[in-house]
Design a protein around this motif. Structure first.
Motif, PDB file in Angstrom:
ATOM      1  N   THR A  70       0.842  -1.201   0.000  1.00 41.71           N
ATOM      2  CA  THR A  70       0.000   0.000   0.000  1.00 41.71           C
ATOM      3  C   THR A  70       0.874   1.247   0.000  1.00 41.71           C
ATOM      4  O   THR A  70       1.786   1.386   0.821  1.00 41.71           O
ATOM      5  N   VAL A  71       0.613   2.151  -0.935  1.00 40.50           N
ATOM      6  CA  VAL A  71       1.379   3.400  -1.029  1.00 40.50           C
ATOM      7  C   VAL A  71       0.877   4.359   0.052  1.00 40.50           C
ATOM      8  O   VAL A  71      -0.331   4.561   0.208  1.00 40.50           O
ATOM      9  N   ARG A  72       1.820   4.975   0.763  1.00 33.76           N
ATOM     10  CA  ARG A  72       1.485   5.792   1.928  1.00 33.76           C
ATOM     11  C   ARG A  72       1.804   7.258   1.668  1.00 33.76           C
ATOM     12  O   ARG A  72       2.948   7.591   1.333  1.00 33.76           O
ATOM     13  N   ASN A 112      -0.039   9.385  -9.604  1.00 33.47           N
ATOM     14  CA  ASN A 112       1.359   8.959  -9.649  1.00 33.47           C
ATOM     15  C   ASN A 112       1.621   7.828  -8.662  1.00 33.47           C
ATOM     16  O   ASN A 112       2.405   6.912  -8.945  1.00 33.47           O
ATOM     17  N   ALA A 113       0.968   7.880  -7.505  1.00 35.25           N
ATOM     18  CA  ALA A 113       1.143   6.828  -6.510  1.00 35.25           C
ATOM     19  C   ALA A 113       0.609   5.501  -7.027  1.00 35.25           C
ATOM     20  O   ALA A 113       1.236   4.451  -6.848  1.00 35.25           O
ATOM     21  N   ALA A 118       1.713   0.119  -9.480  1.00 34.57           N
ATOM     22  CA  ALA A 118       1.599  -0.817 -10.599  1.00 34.57           C
ATOM     23  C   ALA A 118       2.973  -1.198 -11.155  1.00 34.57           C
ATOM     24  O   ALA A 118       3.241  -2.364 -11.460  1.00 34.57           O
ATOM     25  N   LEU A 119       3.855  -0.206 -11.285  1.00 34.34           N
ATOM     26  CA  LEU A 119       5.205  -0.484 -11.786  1.00 34.34           C
ATOM     27  C   LEU A 119       5.981  -1.361 -10.811  1.00 34.34           C
ATOM     28  O   LEU A 119       6.752  -2.232 -11.225  1.00 34.34           O
ATOM     29  N   SER A 124       8.343  -6.582  -9.650  1.00 32.74           N
ATOM     30  CA  SER A 124       8.441  -7.758  -8.790  1.00 32.74           C
ATOM     31  C   SER A 124       8.085  -9.023  -9.555  1.00 32.74           C
ATOM     32  O   SER A 124       8.732 -10.068  -9.393  1.00 32.74           O
ATOM     33  N   ARG A 125       7.066  -8.931 -10.410  1.00 35.92           N
ATOM     34  CA  ARG A 125       6.671 -10.091 -11.185  1.00 35.92           C
ATOM     35  C   ARG A 125       7.759 -10.495 -12.181  1.00 35.92           C
ATOM     36  O   ARG A 125       8.067 -11.672 -12.353  1.00 35.92           O
TER      37      ARG A 125
END
Length: 474
Positions: A70-72, A112-113, A118-119, A124-125
């Motif tokens: 989760t982006v904080r 942007n977050a 997503a990037l 990671s994938r």
């Protein structure tokens, strides 16, 4: 999105800003937000810094441990440097937004977050995929190479059964196994590049690049730089080192189209590359080894140019390890129908007219035309007809007048060539009359009323002439 703020008005303001693009949840305290996170996956948290019971940084530190993806983002009306430093170091916040915030700035920050998240997931994938095993990567590469071979193989060169191209393709396929240079001769538009690409994908070099250069399209000074590369500062505008096509194609194939148009000065430099297996970039101090197979092509009679002193004999024998000649379309008339049908499908899909067809009458016109521009001219004619014609059936009237008349152009010389060189005046005039009648009938889709009106004939007179010249509708 999860908005955590103890002020309801702040929650409402952020919801109004974000709810057109995102699903927004709200919470008035850290405890309420924690309970929501346990039930609902959240991409981004917008958290106020100073709240009763627990500060935003303290809560986001907990979020970082339990929900790390989760982006904080912290939103605060205070500029305490200690809070900012703690947020960055302990909570790993993505951004620190000060109140009062601007709606556009807040929306851009959240977008942007989301993109950053997503990037991060994609990275990671990919890292995980790369760590799987070499077997998976080898299988994926083999699948891609099989797709390339099926797309550019010899069986994808459209032709009729028993076509003269059968012998050409058989010879090229046998040649492809051996790492020797090939010279492809043939008129413009006959498909020399398609044949060269098929040779590459049938050769042991199929895993390497296939690089194309049209030698007639670039001046000698630029052609040398394009093929051999250049070093920084070699000439005005050379701001950095530039590897040439021979270097970039190392391990693969270089296709030099229209090699007959090169100058003798350039031919000397190309000969050295082929003899020594190395290139010297423009402005370079030392040569660079390259490992490429060269397939050259030209529409010129190269042996005649050698005799005329326009092409170096030693370079000719260097590139002509095996010579393959692609016959023009007029010498393989049986290939016109399958090629035309394929082109109609391809061009119709490109122009947004799927389902277009060629009736027999239209195909008869295409077969009767000599096609001096070969397949390239045929494609252009079909594209023109599809662009100007309404409906899915491409009638003969959609083609240009030169195709309808069966002549390469409308010049007087071509008309003279179509007239028999022997016979009486009446017999020669009959040929011209039959040609004009057929062209007019085709253009009016065999509507005798309109054709007779244009020609100044009665319907009875037109029918009599059609019977006399054997002009029946196909």
């Amino acid at each position: 999105m999860l908005v955590v703020d103890d002020e309801v008005r702040s929650q409402d303001a952020m919801r109004r800003t974000l709810d057109e693009d995102f699903t927004v949840f709200t919470a008035s305290s850290a405890d309420e937000a924690r309970g929501l996170l346990e039930r609902q996956p959240v991409s981004v948290i917008l958290c106020d810094q100073r709240m009763p019971g627990m500060t935003g940084v303290t809560f986001l530190k907990e979020v970082r441990e339990r929900w790390p993806e989760t982006v904080r983002i912290v939103i605060s009306g205070y500029t305490d440097s200690e809070d900012i430093i703690a947020g960055i170091n302990e909570a790993g916040i993505y951004q620190y937004i000060l109140k009062p915030w601007a709606p556009d700035h807040l929306l851009d920050s959240v977008r942007n977050a989301v993109e950053a998240q997503a990037l991060q997931r994609q990275t990671s994938r990919l890292d995980l995929e790369l760590r799987t095993s070499n077997r998976v990567l080898r299988q994926r590469t083999a699948t891609q190479m099989a797709q390339a071979r099926s797309s550019f193989g010899f069986d994808r060169i459209v032709r009729a059964p028993g076509s003269p191209l059968d012998h050409v393709c058989a010879m090229a396929e046998r040649t492809a196994r051996y790492d020797i240079p090939v010279l492809v001769l043939g008129e413009s538009g006959t498909g020399k590049e398609l044949l060269a690409r098929a040779i590459h994908y049938a050769s042991p070099r199929l895993t390497g690049p296939f690089v194309v250069e049209n030698c007639a399209a670039i001046p000698d000074s630029l052609l040398e730089s394009e093929l051999f590369g250049h070093k920084r500062g070699a000439f005005t505008g050379a701001y950095e080192d530039h590897p040439g096509l021979f270097q970039r194609a190392s391990g693969g194939t270089v296709f030099l189209d229209e090699i007959g148009e090169t100058s003798p000065a350039f031919q000397v430099k190309l000969l050295r590359v082929l003899q020594e297996g190395e290139v010297r970039p423009v402005g370079g101090a030392r040569p660079v080894p390259v490992d490429v197979r060269v397939i050259a092509a030209t529409h010129r009679q190269l042996e005649q140019r050698v005799r005329d002193g326009l092409f170096r004999e030693d370079l000719y024998y260097r590139i002509a390890g095996i010579t393959i000649t692609v016959p023009p379309l007029r010498e393989r008339v049986a290939d016109i129908p399958p090629i035309a049908h394929q082109l109609v499908q391809d061009v119709a899909a490109e122009l947004g007219h799927p389902g277009a067809t060629l009736p027999d009458e239209a195909m008869a016109c295409l077969v009767a035309y000599p096609w001096p521009g070969n397949i390239r001219e045929l494609r252009n004619e079909i594209a023109r007809a599809l662009a100007l014609h309404d409906g899915t059936q491409l009638d003969a009237a959609a083609f240009s007048s030169r195709v309808l008349q069966g002549r390469a152009s409308g010049s007087a010389d071509d008309l003279t060539a179509a007239i028999p060189q022997s016979g009486t005046l009446g017999e020669r005039l009959d040929v011209i009359e039959a040609m004009l009648l057929r062209e007019t009938l085709l253009r009016h889709r065999w509507n005798k009323t309109r054709a007779s009106a244009e020609l100044g004939l009665s319907r009875v007179g037109l029918r009599a002439k059609m019977q006399r010249f054997g002009l029946d509708k196909p």
